[in-house]
Design a protein around this motif. Sequence first.
Motif, PDB file in Angstrom:
ATOM      1  N   GLY A 270     -15.980  -3.003   3.109  1.00 14.15           N
ATOM      2  CA  GLY A 270     -15.644  -4.247   2.417  1.00 14.15           C
ATOM      3  C   GLY A 270     -14.491  -4.138   1.430  1.00 14.15           C
ATOM      4  O   GLY A 270     -14.108  -5.140   0.819  1.00 14.15           O
ATOM      5  N   ALA A 271     -13.915  -2.950   1.253  1.00 21.15           N
ATOM      6  CA  ALA A 271     -12.779  -2.829   0.316  1.00 21.15           C
ATOM      7  C   ALA A 271     -11.568  -3.553   0.902  1.00 21.15           C
ATOM      8  O   ALA A 271     -11.327  -3.500   2.116  1.00 21.15           O
ATOM      9  N   GLU A 272     -10.812  -4.217   0.020  1.00 22.28           N
ATOM     10  CA  GLU A 272      -9.599  -4.907   0.459  1.00 22.28           C
ATOM     11  C   GLU A 272      -8.426  -3.941   0.265  1.00 22.28           C
ATOM     12  O   GLU A 272      -8.234  -3.412  -0.842  1.00 22.28           O
ATOM     13  N   VAL A 273      -7.660  -3.717   1.345  1.00 24.04           N
ATOM     14  CA  VAL A 273      -6.629  -2.671   1.284  1.00 24.04           C
ATOM     15  C   VAL A 273      -5.238  -3.313   1.175  1.00 24.04           C
ATOM     16  O   VAL A 273      -4.880  -4.152   2.008  1.00 24.04           O
ATOM     17  N   PHE A 274      -4.475  -2.911   0.165  1.00 20.20           N
ATOM     18  CA  PHE A 274      -3.089  -3.357  -0.022  1.00 20.20           C
ATOM     19  C   PHE A 274      -2.205  -2.178   0.352  1.00 20.20           C
ATOM     20  O   PHE A 274      -2.115  -1.198  -0.374  1.00 20.20           O
ATOM     21  N   GLN A 275      -1.523  -2.258   1.512  1.00 21.05           N
ATOM     22  CA  GLN A 275      -0.800  -1.105   2.054  1.00 21.05           C
ATOM     23  C   GLN A 275       0.311  -1.575   2.986  1.00 21.05           C
ATOM     24  O   GLN A 275       0.007  -2.447   3.826  1.00 21.05           O
ATOM     25  N   PRO A 276       1.495  -1.095   2.959  1.00 22.73           N
ATOM     26  CA  PRO A 276       2.010  -0.124   2.003  1.00 22.73           C
ATOM     27  C   PRO A 276       2.469  -0.833   0.727  1.00 22.73           C
ATOM     28  O   PRO A 276       3.448  -1.589   0.753  1.00 22.73           O
ATOM     29  N   CYS A 277       1.804  -0.571  -0.345  1.00 19.31           N
ATOM     30  CA  CYS A 277       2.080  -1.225  -1.632  1.00 19.31           C
ATOM     31  C   CYS A 277       1.990  -0.190  -2.739  1.00 19.31           C
ATOM     32  O   CYS A 277       1.085   0.652  -2.727  1.00 19.31           O
ATOM     33  N   ARG A 278       2.894  -0.288  -3.701  1.00 14.56           N
ATOM     34  CA  ARG A 278       2.898   0.666  -4.809  1.00 14.56           C
ATOM     35  C   ARG A 278       2.422  -0.029  -6.078  1.00 14.56           C
ATOM     36  O   ARG A 278       2.884  -1.140  -6.391  1.00 14.56           O
ATOM     37  N   ALA A 279       1.514   0.604  -6.807  1.00 18.70           N
ATOM     38  CA  ALA A 279       1.120   0.099  -8.132  1.00 18.70           C
ATOM     39  C   ALA A 279       2.199   0.550  -9.107  1.00 18.70           C
ATOM     40  O   ALA A 279       2.497   1.744  -9.192  1.00 18.70           O
TER      41      ALA A 279
END
Length: 411
Positions: A125-134
């Motif tokens: 259930g985790a929402e993945v933000f990829q390819p994204c840099r914090a």
Amino acid sequence: MRPAPTHDAIVIGAGPAGTSVALALARRGWAVAIVEKSVFPRRKVCGEYMSASNLVLLDRLDIGDAWRSQAGPEIRRVALFSSDTNTEAPMPGARPGPTAGDGFGRALGRDILDTLLLDAARSAGAEVFQPCRAVAIERDGDCQAVRVEAIGGKSRDEATILRAPVIVAAHGSWEPGPLPSQLEKKGRPSDLLGFKAHFTGSSLPPDLMPLLTFPGGYGGMVLADNGRMSISCCIRRDVLTRLRGDLASGRGGHVSAAEVVEHHIVATCRGAREALEQARPDGPWLAAGPIRPGIRSGYKDDIFRVGNVAGESHPIIAEGISMALQSGWLLALELGTAAGGQAEREAVGRRYEAAWAELFSTRVRAAEAIARIALGPGGAALMEAVVRSFPRTLTLGALLSGKTRAVPGFG
Ligand SMILES: Cc1cc2nc3c(=O)[nH]c(=O)nc-3n(C[C@H](O)[C@H](O)[C@H](O)COP(=O)(O)OP(=O)(O)OC[C@H]3O[C@@H](n4cnc5c(N)ncnc54)[C@H](O)[C@@H]3O)c2cc1C
């Protein structure tokens, strides 16, 4: 009015530390975001060996069976390859897990392992933000706002702002950056730079994991998945610079750092030379670092830290993946079911730091001592002499490095 939180927790980095905490929290019903800058599958500077004590945890993270079916052979012997000496001893076995043969560690490429873990976190259930840099973390009431930039996005205005009360830094320790949890990077001659490559067709015995020592560094070799042999090492920056100059002038032109590393290991370590004699490279050499061994904070600036961000052992003991997976799991256990306010997070942070120290500080210190000997003047020769006379010191070193220690919560 302040904007509402977008998530209960934001995890920065999808290595083994980030995915294990994200997956465990998502399972408990937390709304979790994972931010990862690289596209998976991706290779990584890492020896890729993992102790069998983690298998119970991999089962709980739903990737145990995939790991068992894809990882390389069981590692039943440990060795020292130093100069012309090859000495070996038994690898201590962990308490067997639910499946026959679970007592010994094996190696699985990080391209495969990290993808399995991230897919499992997504399925939980985790929402993945990829390819994204914090790129920034800022306080926003009782939440913190994480600015996330899409890599390859057209403009900085395309950044997404995620908000959550719990922020977990799992971005590793080898890259500098603007986040308060990222480590400062200052180049020093004594820095250890990491290198890694895969080879196929190596003659390394399938059940043997040698520690390699060579002037200015140390490394390891192990057979991983699909017949790939993983070789990884650390070498001092000043030694690498000198060797590079020597090799470039000998060859009359530019040489890459990776060429220098391979040339140096083959020239100075008989065991490595023999294992690589008939081998072919499978992909390019990768470089990373400098590495930052040591014990750091598990909670600071209201940011929880797992994996290498919290602390890192010299890779000479090959325990970084275990520490990453287990520290993520440990933090999820301490966070429990409620995010709470900052005072509660501080209490969780103190409990997590104490549990982290109890579980990992011995292996970080043992690794530091072994690395000091290997890198010190005459140290490799001393190590060689001791191990030749008492091969069981290799078994003892593996025990001290935590290879058989049970994961918390699994008895
Ligand atoms: C030469 C060498 C050999 C090693 N061999 C072994 C071994 O055999 N066995 C072992 O157990 N350990 C080994 N290690 C150690 C191991 O590789 C690390 O300890 C482990 O990868 C740490 O995991 P992590 O999850 O903390 O961080 P990482 O695995 O480094 O993952 C961090 C993730 O965060 C992402 N990221 C970074 N910054 C950002 C950002 N700003 N925004 C979004 N995402 C970001 C990265 O892309 C990466 O995917 C070795 C290390 C070296 C140097």
